[in-house]
Structures are given as structure tokens and as C-alpha cells.
Enzyme design. Structure first.
Site, PDB file in Angstrom:
ATOM      1  N   LYS A  70      30.024  43.460  29.242  1.00  0.00           N
ATOM      2  CA  LYS A  70      31.164  43.839  30.080  1.00  0.00           C
ATOM      3  C   LYS A  70      32.446  43.441  29.346  1.00  0.00           C
ATOM      4  CE  LYS A  70      31.832  43.489  35.073  1.00  0.00           C
ATOM      5  NZ  LYS A  70      31.658  42.516  36.153  1.00  0.00           N
TER       6      LYS A  70
HETATM    7  C1  E4P Z   1      32.609  44.194  39.010  1.00  0.00           C
HETATM    8  O1  E4P Z   1      31.724  44.280  38.179  1.00  0.00           O
HETATM    9  C2  E4P Z   1      33.254  42.926  39.411  1.00  0.00           C
HETATM   10  O2  E4P Z   1      32.375  41.860  39.146  1.00  0.00           O
HETATM   11  C3  E4P Z   1      33.559  42.842  40.888  1.00  0.00           C
HETATM   12  O3  E4P Z   1      33.191  44.006  41.578  1.00  0.00           O
HETATM   13  C4  E4P Z   1      34.887  42.264  41.210  1.00  0.00           C
HETATM   14  O4  E4P Z   1      35.118  42.334  42.582  1.00  0.00           O
HETATM   15  P1  E4P Z   1      36.116  41.402  43.407  1.00  0.00           P
HETATM   16  O5  E4P Z   1      37.397  42.124  43.566  1.00  0.00           O
HETATM   17  O6  E4P Z   1      35.427  41.212  44.725  1.00  0.00           O
HETATM   18  O7  E4P Z   1      36.266  40.114  42.636  1.00  0.00           O
END
Ligand code: E4P
Length: 220
Positions: free
Chosen positions: A83
Site C-alpha cells: 500500500k
Molecule cells: C483503507 O485502506 C484505509 O485503511 C481506511 O479505509 C481508512 O479509513 P478511515 O477513514 O476510517 O481511517
């Protein structure tokens, strides 16, 4: 549509995997910080639970650092996806990973323009954060709609992943907009399973069944 769990919590992943509807997992440094311990060990354990893609996020801000972290993650298990945050350095790292055959998930996408660039660089997953856009009073789902259309029209191989999901509504709207994946906090997974009328119906059926059985027992 594929459903991923957005967590680093092993127990949550085990439960969702048992339901038979888990297609993969996304983690990030914040989710990791909630559980602590060795990130490598957590990733290896998650990869052992689900054969689907498991996103491991780099924290370096420079290209060489991203490449070093990503190559390390990729060696942990065959289903690791690296990622990488959307940035100039991130795009360069994504292109280099693509040349090396390492799959990437471009994270922290907040516009279709960013998503288009990530698809061109060779990311296999594009993660617009719908909840965080909604939080600042912008229409997060609009980015999903635009990006899904662009991917379809131009035949990019990348999949749109609905990230920063806050409710089942986000999942359904994302599915209808053409996103291939949604990643859900465990709480939203549970909210998708339950409905008050389902729970009421199950209790009613059980009590009616027991009443009928008691009457039958009274007759014999
Ligand atoms: C995506 O891969 C992220 O880990 C995640 O969806 C972030 O979401 P949040 O806004 O709840 O932190």
C-alpha cells in the site's frame, strides 16, 4: 463485489473469514498501532487466514524507502499487496513496483484525477477515502462513480476500492457505482449482517415453534 476487512485485529479477521465472505484485508499504520506488536508477524498471520490480497502500508516518504519497505513486505507472503500513498514519490514507487511484478494499492486518494494517475502508474487497487471526504462535506461517492467510469471506459486493469467506509450504505452505493472492492471496519461488516426485523423474525419463529411443540407434547 469483493469485501475486505479494514483492520489489523486477528480475531476480527478470523470471525469474518468463518462467515465465508472475506475476500481480503487492508491494514494501515493507524490500524496497526491499535493492536501493536510486530507488523511483519501480524501480516504473516493475516496472510495465513485469508488467501486474498492483504495490504501492507509503507511509511517512508521517499522512493527508495518505499521500495525497500515494499520489497520486504512482498517477501512475507505471496498475497501481500504493497500500500503506497498518493504522492509524486508514491507514483514513482508504484511504477517501479509494477515493473518488478509487485502489486500495489494506492491509498489516500481523494479525487478521480489522483486515481487516474495511480491506474496509469500500474496500481492494481485504487483506494478513494469516501468517509473522510463526506466528513469535510464533499461527496465521497462521486469520486468512486467517476473513477469507476474512467477505469471501465479506458480498460485499465486496476480495481476501484471503496475505502474509509462508515456504513453499509457506502458499500451498497459503491457496488452500484461499479467499484470492485470495499474495505470495511468490522463494525460495518456486522451492520451488514443484521437487521432488526430479521432478529425479530428469528425470535418469533423460535417461539412459535416451541409453542407448537409444547401443544403436541400435551396431546400425546
Ligand atoms: C483503507 O485502506 C484505509 O485503511 C481506511 O479505509 C481508512 O479509513 P478511515 O477513514 O476510517 O481511517
Amino acid at each position: 463485489m469483493k469485501i475486505f476487512l479494514d483492520t489489523a485485529d486477528i480475531e476480527e479477521i478470523r470471525v469474518a473469514a468463518r462467515w465465508g465472505v472475506l475476500d481480503g484485508v487492508t491494514t494501515n499504520p493507524t490500524l496497526y498501532a491499535k493492536v501493536g506488536g510486530s507488523y511483519d508477524d501480524i501480516l504473516k498471520e493475516i496472510c495465513g487466514i485469508t488467501p486474498g490480497p492483504v495490504s501492507a502500508e509503507v511509511v517512508a516518504a521517499d522512493v527508495d524507502g518505499m521500495l525497500a519497505e515494499g520489497r520486504h513486505f512482498a517477501k512475507l507472503a505471496p498475497n501481500i499487496v504493497v500500500k503506497v500513498p498518493m504522492s509524486e514519490e508514491g507514483l514513482e514507487a508504484i511504477s517501479r513496483f509494477a515493473e518488478e511484478g509487485i502489486k500495489t494499492n494506492c491509498t489516500l486518494i481523494f479525487s478521480a484525477a489522483q486515481g487516474l494517475l495511480a491506474a496509469k502508474a500500474g496500481a492494481s487497487l485504487l483506494s478513494p477515502f469516501v468517509g473522510r471526504l463526506d466528513d469535510i462535506n464533499q461527496d465521497g461517492m462521486e469520486v468512486i462513480r467517476e473513477l469507476a467510469a474512467i477505469i471501465e471506459i479506458h480498460g485499465y486493469e486496476a480495481e476501484v476500492l471503496v475505502a474509509s467506509v462508515r456504513s453499509p450504505r457506502h458499500v451498497i452505493d459503491g457496488a452500484l457505482a461499479g467499484a470492485g472492492v470495499a474495505t470495511l471496519p468490522f463494525k460495518v461488516f456486522g451492520q451488514m449482517v443484521h437487521h432488526p426485523l430479521t432478529d425479530k423474525g428469528i425470535a418469533q419463529f423460535k417461539s412459535d415453534w416451541q409453542k407448537a411443540q409444547a401443544e403436541l407434547a400435551g396431546k400425546v
